[in-house]
Write an enzyme that holds these catalytic residues in place. Structure first.
Site, short mmCIF file in Angstrom:
data_model
loop_
_atom_site.label_atom_id
_atom_site.label_comp_id
_atom_site.label_asym_id
_atom_site.label_seq_id
_atom_site.Cartn_x
_atom_site.Cartn_y
_atom_site.Cartn_z
N SER A 82 0.80 -1.37 0.08
CA SER A 82 0.10 -0.05 0.07
C SER A 82 0.96 1.31 -0.14
O SER A 82 2.06 1.24 0.53
CB SER A 82 -0.86 0.05 1.43
OG SER A 82 -1.65 1.09 1.48
N TYR A 132 -2.04 -1.06 10.39
CA TYR A 132 -1.99 -1.30 9.00
C TYR A 132 -0.71 -0.75 8.27
O TYR A 132 -0.28 -1.46 7.36
CB TYR A 132 -3.16 -0.58 8.47
CG TYR A 132 -3.39 -0.64 7.01
CD1 TYR A 132 -4.14 -1.93 6.60
CD2 TYR A 132 -3.22 0.15 5.85
CE1 TYR A 132 -4.35 -2.19 5.18
CE2 TYR A 132 -3.38 -0.04 4.79
CZ TYR A 132 -3.92 -1.12 4.26
OH TYR A 132 -4.30 -1.44 2.96
#
Length: 249
Positions: free
Chosen positions: A142, A155
């Protein structure tokens, strides 16, 4: 069709980017194995592919559990005989104040997003070693591995770990002709694309929000056996947003 007869394993394949990858690889002639916790949704995607004359298998799998992963890989081998591509797409997030984030929540996110990718790669690499052309592993990282918003610690850490895991595995598995790369998507809209505002699009240098098909195109490039000089890299697919300076006036 570049992926014709490749056996492609995709985790988190019941929705979003994973679903798009499964459908598009099948259209390219690949034999696709879909893994997900969600049985009903996963089987629905599998049925959709098979209804379009594609070859697919759905296997329920919790990627945070090593035994689940071992069983899932065995099922793929039993059904299709080999493995050419693994896409570690499964992941979850939790936006929670750093002062309130529980260690159990931290561990769960890291176990799914990072530990699961390592374990799946390890099991699949054992089977890829015997392939004439080796194999290809793609880790779905990401842009949050490179930049952050508040309250995204678990995350962000998991995705940053995936980028590091990618180049480590690329070096370790290179002698077995197994290429390992990562993709870092930015804003990829998986739901109501037509409902996005104009400002959502024009804030991107590319002048639009991303689509799951953009990620498939990157995967297609990285998993093409002809691109065997590409390994250990992280391909950022974000419409240029991580290169755009933002100032408040």
């Amino acid at each position: 069709m570049q992926a014709k007869d490749q056996v492609v394993l995709i985790t988190g394949a019941s929705q979003g980017i994973g679903k798009e990858l499964a459908i598009q690889y099948a259209k390219q002639g690949a034999k696709v194995v879909l893994f997900d916790l969600e049985v009903e949704q996963g089987q629905r995607v599998c049925d959709l592919i098979q209804g379009q004359q594609g070859k697919a298998l759905f296997v329920q799998c919790d990627v945070s559990k090593e035994k689940d992963i071992q069983h899932a890989v065995e099922q793929a081998i039993e059904h299709f005989g080999q493995i050419d591509v693994l896409i570690n797409n499964a992941g979850l997030s939790r936006w929670k104040n750093v002062y309130e984030l529980k260690i159990e929540e931290w561990d769960h996110i890291l176990n799914v997003n990072l530990r699961g990718a390592f374990l799946f790669s390890k099991e699949v690499a054992k089977r890829m070693k015997g392939n004439k052309q080796g194999g290809s592993i793609v880790n779905m990282a990401s842009t949050r591995a490179l930049m952050s918003e508040a309250n995204s610690e678990a995350y962000a850490a998991s995705k940053g770990g995936l980028v590091a895991l990618t180049h480590a595995l690329a070096v370790s598995l290179g002698p077995d002709r197994i290429r390992v790369n990562a993709i870092s998507p930015g804003w990829i809209e998986t739901k109501e694309y037509d409902q996005l505002r104009q400002i959502d699009h024009i804030q991107h240098p590319a002048q639009r929000v991303g689509k799951p098909s953009d990620i498939f195109k990157a995967c297609q490039y990285l998993t093409n056996p002809e691109n065997d000089f590409v390994t250990g890299t992280n391909v950022v697919v974000d419409g240029g947003m991580t290169r755009k300076m933002l100032y408040e006036h």
